[in-house]
Enzyme design. Structure first.
Site, short mmCIF file in Angstrom:
data_model
loop_
_atom_site.label_atom_id
_atom_site.label_comp_id
_atom_site.label_asym_id
_atom_site.label_seq_id
_atom_site.Cartn_x
_atom_site.Cartn_y
_atom_site.Cartn_z
N ASP A 9 -2.50 6.00 -4.14
CA ASP A 9 -1.35 5.35 -3.52
C ASP A 9 -0.77 4.30 -4.48
O ASP A 9 -1.32 4.06 -5.56
CB ASP A 9 -1.73 4.76 -2.16
N ASP A 58 -5.62 1.65 -4.52
CA ASP A 58 -6.92 1.48 -3.87
C ASP A 58 -7.35 2.73 -3.10
O ASP A 58 -8.53 3.03 -3.00
CB ASP A 58 -6.96 0.24 -2.98
N SER A 67 0.83 -1.20 0.00
CA SER A 67 0.00 0.00 0.00
C SER A 67 0.87 1.26 0.00
O SER A 67 1.70 1.43 -0.88
CB SER A 67 -0.96 -0.03 1.19
#
Length: 570
Positions: free
Chosen positions: A295, A299, A145
């Site tokens: 990012d 997402d 992430s």
């Protein structure tokens, strides 16, 4: 077993020479990294397995990934003994992600499992979409992430396209930890790999457009600035915006180059204003109406719009989701789609404004633990009974409909740009639309405090902090007495005014604590499931009669959050 003894196990012949040499170097140099590399095993948190890359049981590497994948393969064979098992795999732009993706594919094919593997990096929500679109039994994405460059991670999705939840997650973890490193099958079979390319992107983009847009008002007049912050969405978002009908799209070219080193930012996190600084600079030149960044795995999204002074301002996650949710429900109501069996999804750390919005439009608001996997579980649990409309959480995640069952920046960006265009056509901004919403729901404002504590000692400090907040809760916050304490670890709700305690067993146990005060202030405390930090989510509220009193009321709430921080000694 001591940390040194654990490390010496990695000198066995079952580990390759490169790994053995790296472990020997750690041992011989008496490096402090030895302790952090081996003192524990990587755990599955709210976002799966995530950690610093390197050798050791507490690092992401060939063997910890191999162990996780071998355990997953064993579990899949147990769950689907007679099926031709298929697993989709995607990976983001991070260093080693592509190599890790192929390694994971090799372990699966070595176990006789068919793999659908993207040729290049793709966003996490496209993986979620692909699992259902291609009727896969599971999915895997290699991503950390928005973590720093030294991190990578591994998330598992089930056949509904959502991240794994009980009972599958706990059962998979048991399988994983029962696998000895020597039992991992690394010799893959490329004949069992199907390669995915741009045609799958197009299927995903078309689904985003059909599920995330409602009316074409002012699309051609909206000035958009977009940045992928070196991440995966360069493959999908610009194309989706163009295909939807938006014409004026300016890209931050330097940041559209994929890179796991994220060279133009300190952190590739669209929650941070600094990550969008280059996009904001471009917006000043192009006179943009909206700035959007995503990012690395595509997402999460950050949105900046023009405030009452005409300056670009980054909205927080709750504000973004308030605008998106309210607009969707307005469109559903206008088209007669609300029948009383619809619901929106939220989480326990997200603003309570979503209860007010749901009540306004006559839908239910269901709440789960932190992480979109719990919203995905809601969709599955109520499929065929209640209709899921949209869902979001404060950490800059949102999804429209159930075609993707994880937070999805592409669909959310299309929706946000439609709202911005619609607002502009009416002579107002998205920020003014947000204030209009507040006049009907009350003005909510939130603050997030992160306390970072790294390593083994830091993990112990975080656990001690949670113990202390349970044992000695404050009596009041910002001058308002504590009225209710919810402990999701003990699954209890204590109402102080009546000295009563009730059981909360509708949400699984989790190490989370929430204080509610008499005036509606809410403080949620939880250790992060993916980073070495403890998080404090503060939400405060005020009535708002009109746009003219917005600034003064907002200043009051900002001061109240500062006082809450002081009262908690943060």
């Amino acid at each position: 077993m001591t940390t040194l003894e654990k490390a010496k196990l990695w000198l066995a012949e079952s580990f390759d020479q490169e790994t053995r040499s790296a472990v020997e170097m750690l041992i011989n140099s008496a490096s402090p990294d030895l302790e952090d590399s081996f003192y524990r095993e990587l755990e599955f948190g709210t976002g799966g397995m995530r950690g610093i890359m390197g050798v050791g049981t507490n690092r992401l590497n060939k063997y910890t990934l191999g162990q996780a994948t071998q355990g997953l393969a064993n579990y899949l064979h147990g769950q689907f003994p007679s099926d031709k098992i298929k697993v989709a795999i995607a990976y983001d732009v991070r260093n080693n992600s592509k190599e890790f993706g192929k390694l994971v594919a090799d372990v699966l094919t070595a176990n006789g499992i068919h793999v659908l593997l993207f040729k290049e990096h793709r966003p996490t929500p496209e993986l979620s979409f692909t699992v259902r679109d291609k009727s896969c039994h599971a999915g895997i994405v290699l991503t950390a992430s928005h973590n720093p460059p030294e991190y990578n991670g591994y998330k598992v999705y089930w056949n509904d396209g959502a991240q794994i939840v009980p009972p599958h997650d706990e059962a998979i973890i048991r399988e994983v930890y029962s696998v000895e490193f020597s039992e991992i099958k690394f010799e893959g079979n490329d004949a069992l790999i199907e390669w995915l390319d741009e045609s799958q992107d197009q299927a995903y983009i078309e689904a985003c457009i059909s599920n995330s847009t409602y009316q074409n008002v002012g699309y051609e007049d909206l000035n958009i600035v977009f940045t992928s912050i070196h991440g995966t969405t360069y493959t999908t978002v610009p194309q989706a915006l163009k295909q939807a009908g938006f014409k004026k799209i300016d890209l931050v070219r330097e940041q559209m180059i994929p890179s796991g080193n994220f060279p133009t930012v300190e952190s590739p996190n669209p929650e941070e204003p600094a990550a969008l600084e280059m996009a904001m600079d471009l917006a000043r030149i192009t006179n943009a109406d909206i700035v959007i960044g995503t990012d690395p795995d595509g997402d999460r999204l950050g949105i900046a719009v023009r405030n009452l002074e005409g300056e670009m301002q980054l909205l927080n996650g709750n504000q973004c989701n308030t605008i998106l949710t309210h607009y969707i429900l307005e469109q559903w109501k206008k088209s007669g789609r609300i029948t009383g069996t619809e619901f929106i999804g939220s989480t326990i750390v997200t603003s309570d404004i979503f209860f007010d919005i749901a009540q306004k439009f006559g839908v239910d608001c269901k709440v789960g633990l932190t992480g979109f996997k719990w919203i995905g579980k809601m969709i599955r649990d109520y499929e065929g009974i209640e209709k899921f409309v949209c869902g979001g959480e404060e950490s800059f995640g949102f999804m429209t409909g159930d075609f993707v069952r994880d937070k999805d920046s592409c669909g959310s960006i299309l929706l946000a740009c439609e709202i911005a265009a619609w607002c502009k056509a009416q002579g107002k901004t998205m920020y003014e639309y947000l204030i209009e919403i507040y006049t009907s729901t009350g003005l909510y404002y939130e603050g997030l405090i992160n306390v970072v504590r790294k390593g083994r000692e830091g993990a112990e400090q975080i656990q001690q902090m949670m113990h202390d907040f349970r044992a000695n809760p404050p009596r009041e916050l910002a001058g308002s007495p504590i009225e209710e304490i919810k402990d999701f670890k003990e699954q209890t709700c204590q109402v102080l005014s009546t000295d009563s305690v009730s059981v909360m067993d509708d949400i699984p146990k989790s190490n989370v604590l929430i204080y509610y005060t008499v005036d509606g202030t809410k403080v949620c405390i939880r250790p992060s499931g993916t980073e070495p930090k403890i998080k404090f989510y503060v939400s405060v509220k005020e009535t708002l009669a009109n746009k003219e009193e917005f600034k003064a009321k907002l200043q009051l709430l900002e001061a109240k959050i500062d006082q809450v921080k002081a009262d908690l000694n943060l």
